[in-house]
Design an enzyme around this catalytic site. Structure first.
Site, mmCIF file in Angstrom:
data_model
loop_
_atom_site.group_PDB
_atom_site.id
_atom_site.type_symbol
_atom_site.label_atom_id
_atom_site.label_comp_id
_atom_site.label_asym_id
_atom_site.label_seq_id
_atom_site.Cartn_x
_atom_site.Cartn_y
_atom_site.Cartn_z
ATOM 1 C CG HIS A 191 -20.518 -20.662 47.927
ATOM 2 N ND1 HIS A 191 -20.328 -21.987 47.618
ATOM 3 C CD2 HIS A 191 -20.750 -20.032 46.750
ATOM 4 C CE1 HIS A 191 -20.458 -22.141 46.303
ATOM 5 N NE2 HIS A 191 -20.727 -20.980 45.762
ATOM 6 N NE ARG A 298 -22.019 -18.218 43.717
ATOM 7 C CZ ARG A 298 -20.961 -17.438 43.511
ATOM 8 N NH1 ARG A 298 -21.026 -16.147 43.744
ATOM 9 N NH2 ARG A 298 -19.827 -17.970 43.088
ATOM 10 N NE ARG A 334 -25.343 -20.590 40.100
ATOM 11 C CZ ARG A 334 -24.240 -20.743 40.822
ATOM 12 N NH1 ARG A 334 -23.100 -21.046 40.222
ATOM 13 N NH2 ARG A 334 -24.256 -20.589 42.112
ATOM 14 C CD GLU A 433 -20.639 -24.798 37.634
ATOM 15 O OE1 GLU A 433 -20.017 -24.196 38.505
ATOM 16 O OE2 GLU A 433 -21.883 -24.845 37.608
ATOM 17 C CG ASN A 456 -15.450 -20.091 42.052
ATOM 18 O OD1 ASN A 456 -14.459 -19.491 41.684
ATOM 19 N ND2 ASN A 456 -16.551 -19.475 42.450
ATOM 20 C CG ASP A 457 -17.960 -25.878 41.191
ATOM 21 O OD1 ASP A 457 -17.510 -26.416 42.216
ATOM 22 O OD2 ASP A 457 -19.045 -25.293 41.160
ATOM 23 N NE ARG A 467 -16.048 -23.793 45.305
ATOM 24 C CZ ARG A 467 -17.093 -23.305 44.632
ATOM 25 N NH1 ARG A 467 -17.647 -24.002 43.653
ATOM 26 N NH2 ARG A 467 -17.569 -22.118 44.920
ATOM 27 C CB CYS A 504 -19.728 -15.964 36.828
ATOM 28 S SG CYS A 504 -20.250 -17.662 36.615
HETATM 29 C C1 PEP Z 1 -18.100 -21.444 39.969
HETATM 30 O O1 PEP Z 1 -18.143 -22.653 40.169
HETATM 31 O O2 PEP Z 1 -17.093 -20.858 39.514
HETATM 32 C C2 PEP Z 1 -19.263 -20.599 40.258
HETATM 33 C C3 PEP Z 1 -19.287 -19.322 39.923
HETATM 34 O O3 PEP Z 1 -20.314 -21.153 40.937
HETATM 35 P P1 PEP Z 1 -20.305 -21.446 42.506
HETATM 36 O O4 PEP Z 1 -19.112 -20.744 43.096
HETATM 37 O O5 PEP Z 1 -21.576 -20.927 43.052
HETATM 38 O O6 PEP Z 1 -20.176 -22.928 42.555
HETATM 39 MG MG MG Z 2 -20.013 -23.640 40.552
#
Ligand code: PEP
Ligand code: MG
Length: 573
Positions: A191, A298, A334, A433, A456-457, A467, A504
Site C-alpha cells: 500500500h 479504500r 469498498r 480477490e 493485488n490479492d 505481495r 481495481c
Molecule cells: C486488490 O487486492 O487488488 C485491491 C485493490 O485491494 P487492496 O490493494 O486494498 O488489497
Molecule cells: Mg485486496
C-alpha cells in the site's frame, strides 16, 4: 565512489537529493556506576527539556497539518515528560543506585510500562504504556546524542530511505520536501507503493540493502521509472537521470492533452477508466487526470486517519463529499479492509503468522457488527448525493456475501422506516480477490450487481507469493496464463448474467496488461489516478478485435508469463 542499487520501480519519476534516514536508531547503552549523581540528574533534566521542546514543535506542526484532534496524542507525551511521580522515581533511582541517567531512566520507565501493559482489558492504560515507551525513546536519544528520525519535521528536499514504510508513514510524507523514497523491502502492490503513485512521489521498493549503503546526507539520484538508485552519483550520472526525468515529463505533457478526451479504442469501442482513491482529498488528482468514475474508494484510510472509529456522521460527510465531488459519475465505495499491511491503532488485532491470510476486511466486518452497520448506514444515507456502488472486500464464499448484503438491507429498511432518504439505485458488488470466489464467479454473478477484480490479492493468493515480499516478487506474475484464465472466467461469468466486470488491482493500469484485459472484455479499469491518461493514450491506438485475438492466443497458446509478454509486444508494436 558511486554505487548503483536496483529495486522494484514502484512509482514513476526521478529525484536528485540528499538522503534522510528513516530508520530505528541504535539506542543501546550499558549500565554504569556513577558517583556524581547530581551530574547525571542534570544530564537527565537537560534531555527532558530538549525532548519537551521537540515534542511541542512536533505538536504544533501536527495541529497545523493534520488537525487538533490528531495533535492531541502529543499532549499525552508532554504529560509523561512532566509527570512528577515518574520523574521523581527516575531521579531517586539515579541517586540511590548510583547509576547513569540512561539506566536510571530505562529501568523506571520499563517498570511503568510493564505495570500498565499488564492491565490488558484497559485500553487507556495500554495507550499510556505506548506513550511512555515513545517518550523514553526520545529522551534516551538525547542522552546518547543519537538522532531520532521524524518524517513530519522534514523541511528540506530529501530522499527518504527506510527498511520499510507503513501506509501511515507514507501518509505523513510531505511531497513538497520528500522528493522520492527508497526501501529495502516491499512490492509494487504494497500500500505504500500504491500511495506513492497517487501522491506522485517517485519510489523504489525492495532494494534489499539500501539502508546498509546509504548514510544520512549522502547524495542520491533516484530513477523511479527504471527502479535504480545511485549513491554518490557522478555529474555524468546526474545528467543521465535528469534526462530520464525530462523525457518522462515530456511524455506526461502528451498524455495530459487527453484529460477531457473520451476513452475509445482505434475501432471506436469505449472502456471506462476509473480512479482508485483513499480519501476525499484525492479527488483533485481524480479530476486532474480525467477519470470517468471512482472504481475503488479504500475506506479503511478514513479509519486509519482517525484516533478512534469514525462516527456515522464523519463517514457520511466523507462519502457525501466524494459522491458530490464526482457529480453523478459512478463511485464504488469498498467497505473497510483493515488487516494485512493496514493496521488500526485502536482496534487491537491478534498477532498472526500470515496477516494477509488472516482476520481482515469483511471477515472483521461480519464479526464487528456495530462497526460494520455504522459504515453501511453512513453509505446508505450518502447514497442520495450521487451514483453509489457498494463493494465488499475479501469475499471467499457466497454465505459471506449473503450475510453482508442482508445486513445492508436491514439497515436500509431501518433508515427508510425512520424517514431517512436512501437512493433506490445502489449497485452492490464484490471484489474478486480470492481464487475460491473467482472459480465460482458464475454462481456469484447471479447474486451480485458487479465484480471488481482485486488482482493485488488475487495474484498473491493464486501464485502463493506474498505481495509484500521482494524475494518472491518474480512469482508475482499478472501475465501468467493461470491468472488470465481466471480473469476470463470471471469476466465471462459476469457478462453471462448481464453484469459488469471491472478491475481495481494495480494490474488494471499496467501497460502490458491493458491490451490483454481489453481483449478479455473487461468493462471498467480502475487505477491510481496518475496512470489514467497514459492508459487512455494506449487504448486510443489499439484495436479491440485484435486485442481479443491477442487474449485468446495468450490464454490458449502461451505456456509462460514471458511468452505472453512477447506476444503483447508483437501485437502492440
Ligand atoms: C486488490 O487486492 O487488488 C485491491 C485493490 O485491494 P487492496 O490493494 O486494498 O488489497
Ligand atoms: Mg485486496
Amino acid at each position: 565512489m558511486a554505487e548503483l542499487l536496483k529495486g522494484i520501480a514502484a512509482s514513476d519519476g526521478v529525484a536528485i537529493a540528499k538522503a534522510y534516514l528513516l530508520v530505528e536508531p541504535d539506542l543501546s547503552f550499558s549500565e554504569k556506576t556513577v558517583e556524581d549523581s547530581e551530574g547525571e540528574i542534570a544530564r537527565l533534566e537537560q534531555a527532558l527539556a530538549v525532548a519537551t521542546k521537540e515534542i511541542e514543535a512536533i505538536r504544533e506542526k501536527a495541529a497545523a497539518s493534520l488537525g487538533e484532534e490528531e495533535a492531541q496524542v502529543f499532549d499525552a507525551h508532554l504529560m509523561v515528560l512532566a509527570d512528577p511521580e515518574m520523574i521523581g522515581a527516575i531521579e531517586s533511582n539515579i541517586r540511590d543506585n548510583k547509576v547513569n541517567a540512561e539506566a536510571g531512566l530505562k529501568s523506571v520507565t520499563d517498570m511503568f510500562v510493564g505495570m500498565f501493559e499488564a492491565m490488558e482489558d484497559n485500553p487507556y492504560m495500554q495507550e499510556r504504556a505506548a506513550d511512555i515507551k515513545d517518550v523514553t525513546k526520545r529522551v534516551l536519544s538525547h542522552l546518547l546524542g543519537v538522532k531520532l528520525p521524524n518524517p513530519s519535521m522534514i523541511d528540506e528536499e530529501v530522499v527518504v530511505i527506510a527498511h520499510d514504510l507503513t501506509p501511515s508513514d507514507t501518509a505523513q510524507l510531505d511531497r513538497r520536501f520528500v522528493k522520492a523514497f527508497v526501501t529495502n523491502i516491499g512490492g509494487r502492490t504494497s500500500h505504500s507503493a500504491i500511495m506513492a503513485r497517487s501522491l506522485e512521489i517517485p519510489a523504489i521498493v525492495g532494494t534489499k540493502s539500501i539502508t546498509d549503503s546509504v548514510k544520512e546526507g549522502d547524495m542520491l539520484a533516484v530513477n523511479g521509472i527504471e527502479g535504480e538508485v545511485i549513491v554518490h552519483p557522478t555529474d555524468e550520472q546526474i545528467e543521465i537521470v535528469k534526462n530520464a526525468g525530462e523525457k518522462f515529463a515530456a511524455l506526461k505533457a502528451e498524455w495530459d492533452k487527453l484529460k477531457d478526451a473520451e476513452t475509445v479504442t482505434a475501432d471506436g469501442k469505449h472502456f471506462e477508466l476509473a480512479a482508485n482513491i483513499g480519501t476525499p482529498k484525492d479527488l483533485e488528482g481524480v479530476h486532474n487526470n480525467g477519470a470517468e468514475a471512482i472504481g475503488l474508494y479504500r475506506t479503511e484510510f478514513l479509519y486509519m486517519d482517525s484516533a478512534d472509529f469514525p462516527t456515522e456522521d464523519d463517514q457520511y460527510e466523507a462519502y457525501k463529499a466524494v459522491l458530490e465531488g464526482m457529480d453523478g459519475k459512478p463511485v464504488v465505495v469498498r467497505t473497510m479492509d483493515i488487516g494485512g499491511d493496514k493496521e488500526l491503532p485502536y482496534l487491537t488485532l491478534p498477532e498472526e503468522m500470515n496477516p494477509f491470510l488472516g482476520y481482515r476486511a469483511l471477515r472483521i466486518s461480519l464479526v464487528e457488527d456495530d462497526m460494520f452497520r455504522t459504515q453501511l448506514r453512513a453509505l446508505l444515507r450518502a447514497s442520495v448525493h450521487g451514483k453509489l456502488r457498494i463493494m465488499f472486500p475479501m469475499v471467499a464464499t457466497l454465505p459471506e456475501f449473503r450475510q453482508a448484503k442482508a445486513m445492508l438491507e436491514e439497515e436500509k429498511t431501518k433508515l427508510l422506516a425512520d424517514g431517512v432518504a436512501v437512493s433506490d439505485d445502489i449497485q452492490v458488488g464484490i471484489m474478486i480477490e480470492i481464487p475460491a470466489a473467482a472459480v465460482i464467479a458464475d454462481k456469484f454473478a447471479k447474486e451480485v450487481d458487479f465484480f471488481s477484480v482485486g488482482t493485488n490479492d488475487l495474484i498473491q493468493y493464486t501464485m502463493a507469493a506474498d505481495r509484500m515480499n521482494e524475494r518472491v516478487s518474480y512469482l508475482y506474475q499478472p501475465y501468467n496464463p493461470s491468472i488470465l484464465r481466471l480473469l476470463k472466467f470471471v469476466i465471462d461469468s459476469a457478462h453471462a448474467e448481464g453484469k459488469w466486470a471491472g478491475m481495481c488491482g494495480e494490474m488494471a493500469g499496467d501497460q502490458t496488461a491493458v491490451p490483454l484485459l481489453m481483449g478479455l472484455g473487461l468493462d471498467e479499469f480502475s487505477m491510481s489516478a496518475t496512470s489514467i491518461l497514459k492508459t487512455r493514450s494506449l487504448m486510443k491506438r489499439l484495436d479491440s478485435t485484435k486485442m481479443a485475438e491477442l487474449a485468446d492466443k495468450a490464454i490458449n497458446e502461451c505456456d509462460t508469463a514471458d511468452e505472453v509478454v512477447r506476444l503483447v509486444e508483437e501485437y502492440t508494436k
